[in-house]
Design an enzyme around this catalytic site. Structure first.
Site, PDB file in Angstrom:
ATOM      1  N   CYS A   1      -3.330 -14.067  18.104  1.00  0.00           N
ATOM      2  CA  CYS A   1      -4.282 -14.487  19.145  1.00  0.00           C
ATOM      3  C   CYS A   1      -4.123 -15.936  19.581  1.00  0.00           C
ATOM      4  O   CYS A   1      -3.815 -16.192  20.746  1.00  0.00           O
ATOM      5  CB  CYS A   1      -5.702 -14.245  18.672  1.00  0.00           C
ATOM      6  SG  CYS A   1      -6.074 -12.508  18.569  1.00  0.00           S
TER       7      CYS A   1
ATOM      8  N   PHE B   1     -13.354 -24.073  10.467  1.00  0.00           N
ATOM      9  CA  PHE B   1     -12.174 -24.347  11.293  1.00  0.00           C
ATOM     10  C   PHE B   1     -11.782 -25.823  11.272  1.00  0.00           C
ATOM     11  O   PHE B   1     -11.202 -26.337  12.218  1.00  0.00           O
ATOM     12  CB  PHE B   1     -12.342 -23.800  12.722  1.00  0.00           C
ATOM     13  CG  PHE B   1     -12.028 -22.329  12.751  1.00  0.00           C
ATOM     14  CD1 PHE B   1     -12.894 -21.424  12.166  1.00  0.00           C
ATOM     15  CD2 PHE B   1     -10.845 -21.857  13.296  1.00  0.00           C
ATOM     16  CE1 PHE B   1     -12.588 -20.068  12.123  1.00  0.00           C
ATOM     17  CE2 PHE B   1     -10.533 -20.503  13.264  1.00  0.00           C
ATOM     18  CZ  PHE B   1     -11.414 -19.614  12.675  1.00  0.00           C
TER      19      PHE B   1
ATOM     20  N   ASN C   1     -11.604 -19.178  21.880  1.00  0.00           N
ATOM     21  CA  ASN C   1     -10.372 -19.264  21.092  1.00  0.00           C
ATOM     22  C   ASN C   1      -9.707 -20.633  21.264  1.00  0.00           C
ATOM     23  O   ASN C   1      -9.193 -21.214  20.302  1.00  0.00           O
ATOM     24  CB  ASN C   1      -9.393 -18.148  21.491  1.00  0.00           C
ATOM     25  CG  ASN C   1      -9.663 -16.878  20.704  1.00  0.00           C
ATOM     26  OD1 ASN C   1     -10.575 -16.837  19.887  1.00  0.00           O
ATOM     27  ND2 ASN C   1      -8.882 -15.839  20.941  1.00  0.00           N
TER      28      ASN C   1
ATOM     29  N   GLU D   1     -13.965  -9.157  22.389  1.00  0.00           N
ATOM     30  CA  GLU D   1     -14.150  -8.967  20.953  1.00  0.00           C
ATOM     31  C   GLU D   1     -13.763 -10.256  20.237  1.00  0.00           C
ATOM     32  O   GLU D   1     -12.775 -10.875  20.565  1.00  0.00           O
ATOM     33  CB  GLU D   1     -13.255  -7.802  20.503  1.00  0.00           C
ATOM     34  CG  GLU D   1     -13.465  -7.380  19.101  1.00  0.00           C
ATOM     35  CD  GLU D   1     -14.944  -7.181  18.779  1.00  0.00           C
ATOM     36  OE1 GLU D   1     -15.558  -6.300  19.369  1.00  0.00           O
ATOM     37  OE2 GLU D   1     -15.483  -7.945  17.951  1.00  0.00           O
ATOM     38  N   PHE D   2     -14.557 -10.649  19.255  1.00  0.00           N
ATOM     39  CA  PHE D   2     -14.287 -11.906  18.552  1.00  0.00           C
ATOM     40  C   PHE D   2     -13.867 -11.683  17.110  1.00  0.00           C
ATOM     41  O   PHE D   2     -13.891 -12.598  16.297  1.00  0.00           O
ATOM     42  CB  PHE D   2     -15.537 -12.799  18.605  1.00  0.00           C
ATOM     43  CG  PHE D   2     -15.921 -13.180  20.010  1.00  0.00           C
ATOM     44  CD1 PHE D   2     -15.291 -14.226  20.657  1.00  0.00           C
ATOM     45  CD2 PHE D   2     -16.873 -12.454  20.706  1.00  0.00           C
ATOM     46  CE1 PHE D   2     -15.616 -14.579  21.965  1.00  0.00           C
ATOM     47  CE2 PHE D   2     -17.211 -12.786  22.015  1.00  0.00           C
ATOM     48  CZ  PHE D   2     -16.583 -13.854  22.636  1.00  0.00           C
TER      49      PHE D   2
ATOM     50  N   LYS E   1      -2.477 -15.721   7.691  1.00  0.00           N
ATOM     51  CA  LYS E   1      -3.678 -16.144   6.956  1.00  0.00           C
ATOM     52  C   LYS E   1      -3.914 -15.087   5.868  1.00  0.00           C
ATOM     53  O   LYS E   1      -3.280 -14.030   5.883  1.00  0.00           O
ATOM     54  CB  LYS E   1      -4.871 -16.274   7.888  1.00  0.00           C
ATOM     55  CG  LYS E   1      -5.306 -14.965   8.531  1.00  0.00           C
ATOM     56  CD  LYS E   1      -6.588 -15.167   9.295  1.00  0.00           C
ATOM     57  CE  LYS E   1      -7.244 -13.837   9.567  1.00  0.00           C
ATOM     58  NZ  LYS E   1      -8.520 -13.957  10.199  1.00  0.00           N
TER      59      LYS E   1
ATOM     60  N   LYS F   1       1.958   7.225  15.958  1.00  0.00           N
ATOM     61  CA  LYS F   1       0.789   6.507  15.455  1.00  0.00           C
ATOM     62  C   LYS F   1      -0.425   7.440  15.422  1.00  0.00           C
ATOM     63  O   LYS F   1      -1.167   7.489  14.429  1.00  0.00           O
ATOM     64  CB  LYS F   1       0.510   5.305  16.361  1.00  0.00           C
ATOM     65  CG  LYS F   1      -0.524   4.358  15.805  1.00  0.00           C
ATOM     66  CD  LYS F   1      -1.011   3.390  16.862  1.00  0.00           C
ATOM     67  CE  LYS F   1      -0.293   2.064  16.822  1.00  0.00           C
ATOM     68  NZ  LYS F   1      -0.831   1.096  17.793  1.00  0.00           N
TER      69      LYS F   1
HETATM   70  C1  UDX Z   1      -8.923 -15.383  15.992  1.00  0.00           C
HETATM   71  C2  UDX Z   1     -10.395 -15.674  16.335  1.00  0.00           C
HETATM   72  O1  UDX Z   1     -11.037 -16.314  15.211  1.00  0.00           O
HETATM   73  C3  UDX Z   1     -11.118 -14.405  16.705  1.00  0.00           C
HETATM   74  O2  UDX Z   1     -12.453 -14.699  17.092  1.00  0.00           O
HETATM   75  C4  UDX Z   1     -10.365 -13.751  17.852  1.00  0.00           C
HETATM   76  O3  UDX Z   1     -10.979 -12.526  18.198  1.00  0.00           O
HETATM   77  C5  UDX Z   1      -8.910 -13.503  17.482  1.00  0.00           C
HETATM   78  O4  UDX Z   1      -8.318 -14.726  17.078  1.00  0.00           O
HETATM   79  P1  UDX Z   1      -7.583 -14.396  13.889  1.00  0.00           P
HETATM   80  O5  UDX Z   1      -6.348 -14.728  14.649  1.00  0.00           O
HETATM   81  O6  UDX Z   1      -7.711 -13.062  13.230  1.00  0.00           O
HETATM   82  O7  UDX Z   1      -8.895 -14.555  14.834  1.00  0.00           O
HETATM   83  O8  UDX Z   1      -7.730 -15.477  12.712  1.00  0.00           O
HETATM   84  P2  UDX Z   1      -8.553 -16.798  12.407  1.00  0.00           P
HETATM   85  O9  UDX Z   1      -9.327 -16.584  11.163  1.00  0.00           O
HETATM   86  O10 UDX Z   1      -9.310 -17.279  13.570  1.00  0.00           O
HETATM   87  O11 UDX Z   1      -7.353 -17.808  12.070  1.00  0.00           O
HETATM   88  C6  UDX Z   1      -6.371 -18.131  13.041  1.00  0.00           C
HETATM   89  C7  UDX Z   1      -5.346 -19.097  12.485  1.00  0.00           C
HETATM   90  O12 UDX Z   1      -5.918 -20.395  12.306  1.00  0.00           O
HETATM   91  C8  UDX Z   1      -4.782 -18.717  11.118  1.00  0.00           C
HETATM   92  O13 UDX Z   1      -3.383 -18.965  11.117  1.00  0.00           O
HETATM   93  C9  UDX Z   1      -5.479 -19.629  10.146  1.00  0.00           C
HETATM   94  O14 UDX Z   1      -4.724 -19.896   8.988  1.00  0.00           O
HETATM   95  C10 UDX Z   1      -5.630 -20.887  11.005  1.00  0.00           C
HETATM   96  N1  UDX Z   1      -6.746 -21.737  10.578  1.00  0.00           N
HETATM   97  C11 UDX Z   1      -8.026 -21.305  10.670  1.00  0.00           C
HETATM   98  C12 UDX Z   1      -6.474 -23.023  10.109  1.00  0.00           C
HETATM   99  O15 UDX Z   1      -5.310 -23.447  10.026  1.00  0.00           O
HETATM  100  N2  UDX Z   1      -7.525 -23.830   9.762  1.00  0.00           N
HETATM  101  C13 UDX Z   1      -8.823 -23.424   9.845  1.00  0.00           C
HETATM  102  O16 UDX Z   1      -9.716 -24.215   9.515  1.00  0.00           O
HETATM  103  C14 UDX Z   1      -9.077 -22.125  10.308  1.00  0.00           C
END
Ligand code: UDX
Length: 448
Positions: free
Chosen positions: A276, A265, A224, A167-168, A336, A51
């Site tokens: 996550c 959300f 989360n 980290e978010f 996603k 890597k």
């Molecule tokens: C998430 C957190 O948002 C982030 O702050 C943290 O650091 C890591 O985890 P991530 O996993 O990259 O980020 O994606 P996110 O955009 O939060 O979506 C997570 C999942 O929820 C996806 O599968 C998405 O499709 C689903 N989702 C999200 C829904 O089903 N409905 C929604 O309204 C929003």
């Protein structure tokens, strides 16, 4: 001026800090390249020599918009480098971020072996003051353990501090999330550590929550878990909408306009996935249990998410009747849009269930097929949505990629054997697709 930088911030800051980031996964790589972009000198460390060799050449192991450019530019400007030796990284870096993985153990707890290993390695190589910062999502109390481990293995009599700086960032918008955060959480137990991190993040001009280490660790888990709760809540509402003939999109809109709730959300769909939410929820349920609290609400959030995938499967069966020997075009594999990540993606559960029922699957995803090919035999990967639709009995949308929103429906209709769309992400306008002669099935939208 690079558009990734916050407004008013000049790229060429004179005084950067020397930073090491241990772990060049998603969080480590984004954090490292963004901190380098802000003018710091960053060394990214990873034990995976392959890597590191690839990163040195500007080859990025993940798909994240804008990341490759940041890595290449900052490497060229000598603000970003990649090595395998923690020893060399610790030598010249005042701040050391730990961003190694914390994969789930079988019982749902986070495996902290990687973190402990890194803490020991830092301890034996520290020759002067260092600030060690947890960036990975870790259970509350990990900061204490990192501090204890370093104190135990430290070789020379030098001072150090530990901090928690969760980290978010979200996959797909990670660079912009890092550069324009809603807040920066700094968990410290000493002023010196607090001052260093406040100074580091000052250029981002974001609100800072400065608190103790344990509260910072909990903020990450609680955030989360709350977001996952919002998703499961609206998914539960979608079930009721289907039963009573209401429209979940309208319900979400009506709820979301209340500032206390907010619209984000609240998108009903195939359920949440990714690296996550599923893992962090399990870990938090465990952490709570160990702390003497049975977090039943989160157990329900998890259960609703699992049920949501079965709900979508039932919709397919309700419309196809017999699934055996039917051909299903699956649009979307990634958990996603804007990522190639398929970890815990709802698509995988659905594909496995449909295969078990004897369906033929024609699959397309704009980015995630390379990864999926490694784990999904006996399916047909297609070059685009149209090839996937050819001869299929149903078009199933699992990920809301923009390009799926802009399909040529007349063309799709001609290619499908039967004009049936099952929309697991509610991306289409029901009236419009129905007008074109499709049977349109969505989530919680029977009322339309
Ligand atoms: C998430 C957190 O948002 C982030 O702050 C943290 O650091 C890591 O985890 P991530 O996993 O990259 O980020 O994606 P996110 O955009 O939060 O979506 C997570 C999942 O929820 C996806 O599968 C998405 O499709 C689903 N989702 C999200 C829904 O089903 N409905 C929604 O309204 C929003």
């Amino acid at each position: 001026m690079n558009p990734a930088l916050p407004a008013g911030y000049k790229q060429e800051r004179k005084s950067g800090v020397n930073i090491a980031i241990v772990g060049s996964g998603y969080v480590g790589l984004v954090t490292g390249s963004c901190l380098a972009e802000l003018g710091n000198k960053v060394i990214c460390v990873d034990s995976d020599a392959k890597k590191i060799a690839a990163l040195k050449k500007g080859i990025i192991p993940i798909f994240e918009p804008g990341l490759e450019e940041l890595v290449i530019n900052n490497t060229r400007k000598k603000r970003l480098s990649f090595i395998t030796s923690i020893k060399d990284a610790v030598k010249g870096s005042e701040i050391i971020f730990i961003a190694v993985g914390t994969p789930p153990l079988e019982n749902g707890e986070a495996d902290l072996t990687g973190i402990e290993n890194v803490a020991r390695n830092i301890a034996i190589n520290m020759a002067s003051y260092r600030l060690i910062v947890e960036k990975s999502t870790v259970p509350v109390q990990t900061g204490k353990w990192v501090e204890h481990t370093i104190s135990t293995y430290i070789k020379r009599k030098v001072k150090f501090d530990v901090a928690s700086n969760p980290e978010f960032l979200r996959e797909g918008s990670a660079i912009s999330d890092f550069m324009h955060p809603d807040r920066i959480v700094i968990g410290v137990d000493s002023k010196r550590a607090g001052d260093i991190l406040v100074n580091l993040y000052k250029p981002l001009n974001a609100p800072m929550v400065i608190t103790n280490i344990k509260s910072a660790e909990l903020i990450k888990h609680a955030s989360n878990a709350f977001l996952a709760t919002k998703i499961s809540f609206i998914n539960a509402i979608s079930r009721i909408c289907d039963q009573v003939g209401a429209d979940v999109e309208e319900v979400a809109k009506g709820m979301g306009l209340d500032k206390r709730i907010g619209r984000s959300f609240l998108n009903a769909g195939a359920g949440y996935g990714g690296s996550c939410f599923p893992k962090d929820l399990d870990a938090f349920i465990n952490i709570s249990q160990n702390a003497g609290y049975n977090f039943e609400l989160l157990r329900a959030v998890k259960k609703i998410n699992q049920e949501q995938k079965r709900f979508l499967l039932k919709k397919i069966k309700d419309n196809l009747w017999i699934v055996k020997d039917k051909t299903i075009a699956v649009l979307g594999l990634a958990f996603k849009p804007d990522t190639d990540d398929i970890r815990s993606a709802p698509s995988l559960d659905l594909i496995s269930a449909l295969k078990q029922e004897g369906a033929f699957l024609r699959i397309y995803d704009p980015q995630a097929m390379k990864k999926a090919k490694e784990i999904l035999p006996d399916v047909k990967f297609c070059k685009d949505s149209y090839e996937a639709a050819r001869g299929a009995d149903c078009l199933l949308v699992v990920t809301e990629w923009n390009e799926f929103k802009e399909l040529d429906f007349a063309k799709i209709k001609k290619l499908l054997k039967r004009a049936l769309i099952i929309d697991g992400r509610n991306i289409y306008d029901p009236a419009q697709v129905r007008k074109m002669g499709f049977t349109y099935v969505a989530i919680g939208r029977k009322g339309l």
